[in-house]
Design an enzyme around this catalytic site. Structure first.
Site, PDB file in Angstrom:
ATOM      1  N   TYR A 101     -16.204  23.334   5.149  1.00 22.07           N
ATOM      2  CA  TYR A 101     -16.156  24.216   6.669  1.00 22.07           C
ATOM      3  C   TYR A 101     -15.780  26.052   6.627  1.00 22.07           C
ATOM      4  O   TYR A 101     -14.919  26.720   5.473  1.00 22.07           O
ATOM      5  CB  TYR A 101     -14.825  23.386   7.416  1.00 22.07           C
ATOM      6  CG  TYR A 101     -14.553  23.981   8.942  1.00 22.07           C
ATOM      7  CD1 TYR A 101     -15.133  23.705  10.137  1.00 22.07           C
ATOM      8  CD2 TYR A 101     -13.675  25.318   8.940  1.00 22.07           C
ATOM      9  CE1 TYR A 101     -15.514  23.932  11.265  1.00 22.07           C
ATOM     10  CE2 TYR A 101     -13.352  26.093   9.859  1.00 22.07           C
ATOM     11  CZ  TYR A 101     -14.442  25.328  11.245  1.00 22.07           C
ATOM     12  OH  TYR A 101     -14.299  25.882  12.247  1.00 22.07           O
ATOM     13  N   GLU A 188     -18.572  29.651  13.768  1.00 19.01           N
ATOM     14  CA  GLU A 188     -18.664  28.706  12.725  1.00 19.01           C
ATOM     15  C   GLU A 188     -20.035  27.660  12.034  1.00 19.01           C
ATOM     16  O   GLU A 188     -21.000  27.948  13.014  1.00 19.01           O
ATOM     17  CB  GLU A 188     -17.804  27.344  13.543  1.00 19.01           C
ATOM     18  CG  GLU A 188     -17.650  26.267  13.020  1.00 19.01           C
ATOM     19  CD  GLU A 188     -17.043  25.125  14.414  1.00 19.01           C
ATOM     20  OE1 GLU A 188     -15.909  24.598  13.954  1.00 19.01           O
ATOM     21  OE2 GLU A 188     -17.754  23.929  14.585  1.00 19.01           O
TER      22      GLU A 188
END
Ligand code: GDP
Ligand code: MN
Length: 379
Positions: A101, A188
């Site tokens: 992530y 993101e």
């Protein structure tokens, strides 16, 4: 403005981030064509502005164009967290060895952009954040920016392998440029995938653009999808009102952002909950008042509406005329409380009383009254 994944990936590609080729489709047949053109296994992904699409069945692999047709039909029939899927992204699929992530987000309390990084990316990142927050590395980006060695240092303990670290660090630096030059509030990548053959890829993309920078990005207009916006937000933008929907039950129409904030504070102080932030601005066009009332009544749970006007450049009589005009067009189903003071307030009061309305001069009194009225409506 939140971007759909396919738009966010377009932005990523412009900044050189490694995204796999793909195209958006609105029908199963279109998806099939895209799959045929791409060749090989594709991934079909619901384009809706919520997370957790994977878990909802909105992300599926298809090995052939025919399978793409079937899967796309299935996904286009889904409603994910209340949002109907109107488009799918059909992209070349990757094999995945590991999912990390990576994001850069504006950290308002630190007043700096913040890198968030985790070795445990993928669909369960929310769970990781809740149960084992220590597995998410947080690194504020200093005012003088991010250097290559800092990016490498961040990834070194997670990836070890020099070639992977170099690729991931390059991705982070490019994501930083995307964030900064692209005027993002959030950029993101989840998953940031490592493939079995040692490539690092951005398989998902989430971007929130900073609307305040709208004026310097002409291309943003092409990304704005009217169907992704609530009718109220659209009307507010068309009429030049700043509007934020909130969860409470007291509708607010205020002139000036500072007064709007103060109004919300005072409502909270007396135990009420604002249904919205709404600044009709410094000018006092009756049309704005009409629009403001329409927005509040159409999409909030307002049980009472509070006008708080401090007449400076805004003329109280214009606001009064706006209120009267708007009520004549469509009467309100909930009580209205008006506070106004300043420029032309006497004229305003006269206009209001001619139409059976009254206004207080005290903000404090106005707020307490509107909270009472809202409570009366509840019982
Ligand atoms: P989200 O659930 O809304 O965040 O959607 P994602 O785009 O992140 O997809 C969810 C999951 O689907 C990912 O975590 C991956 O495990 C899987 N996935 C997405 N793209 C691919 C792909 O190209 N190949 C494979 N094998 N899996 C993928
Ligand atoms: Mn994702």
């Amino acid at each position: 403005m939140n971007l759909q994944e396919y738009q966010a990936k377009e932005l990523f590609a412009r900044f050189g981030l490694p995204v796999l080729p793909g195209q958006v489709a609105s029908t199963p047949e279109e998806a099939q064509d895209v799959a045929r053109a791409l060749g090989g296994t594709v991934v079909i992904k619901a384009q809706v502005l919520v997370g957790g699409r994977g878990k909802a069945g909105g992300v599926q692999l298809a090995r052939t164009p025919d399978e793409a047709l079937v899967k796309a039909r299935e996904i286009l029939g889904l409603t994910i967290k209340g949002l109907p899927v109107r488009k799918v992204l059909v992209a070349q699929a990757a094999e995945i060895a590991r999912e990390l992530y990576l994001s850069i987000v504006l950290d308002r309390s630190r007043k700096l952009p913040l890198i968030m990084l985790s070795a445990e990316g993928g669909v369960d990142i929310e769970e990781v954040a809740r149960t084992t927050p220590e597995k998410i590395v947080r690194h504020p980006i200093p005012l003088d920016g991010l250097r290559g060695y800092q990016a490498r240092e961040l990834f070194q303990p997670l990836l070890r392998d020099g070639k992977l670290v170099a690729q991931a660090a390059d991705i982070l630096l490019k994501l930083w440029r995307t964030y900064q030059e692209g005027d993002c509030q959030l950029a993101e990548i989840n998953p940031l995938a490592v493939t079995p053959d040692g490539r690092v890829l951005a398989l998902d993309a989430k971007v929130i653009l900073d609307d305040n920078a709208d004026f310097r990005h002409r291309e943003w207009a092409t990304w704005r999808d009217p169907e992704d916006e609530s009718p109220g937000s659209r009307l507010a933008r068309d009429k030049g009102l700043s509007y934020v929907k909130l969860e409470g039950d007291i509708g607010c129409v205020v002139n000036g952002a500072g007064l709007a904030m103060a109004t919300m504070d005072l409502i909270k102080h007396y135990g009420g909950e604002p249904a919205n932030f709404l600044d009709i601005g410094g000018s006092s066009n009756p049309e704005k008042v009409t629009a403001a009332l329409r927005i509040i009544t159409s999409e909030s749970k307002a049980r009472a509406i509070f006008f708080n006007i401090f007449g400076g450049i805004t003329r109280c009589d214009d606001v009064a005329n706006g209120i009267v005009q708007s009520l004549a067009e469509s009467p309100l189903a909930v009580p209205l409380v008006i506070r106004l003071t300043g420029t032309n307030e006497d004229v305003a009061r006269k206009i209001l009383s001619e139409h059976g309305l009254s206004a207080t001069t005290s903000m404090d009194e106005g707020v307490r009254t509107v909270i009472e009225k809202a409570q009366e409506v509840m019982v």
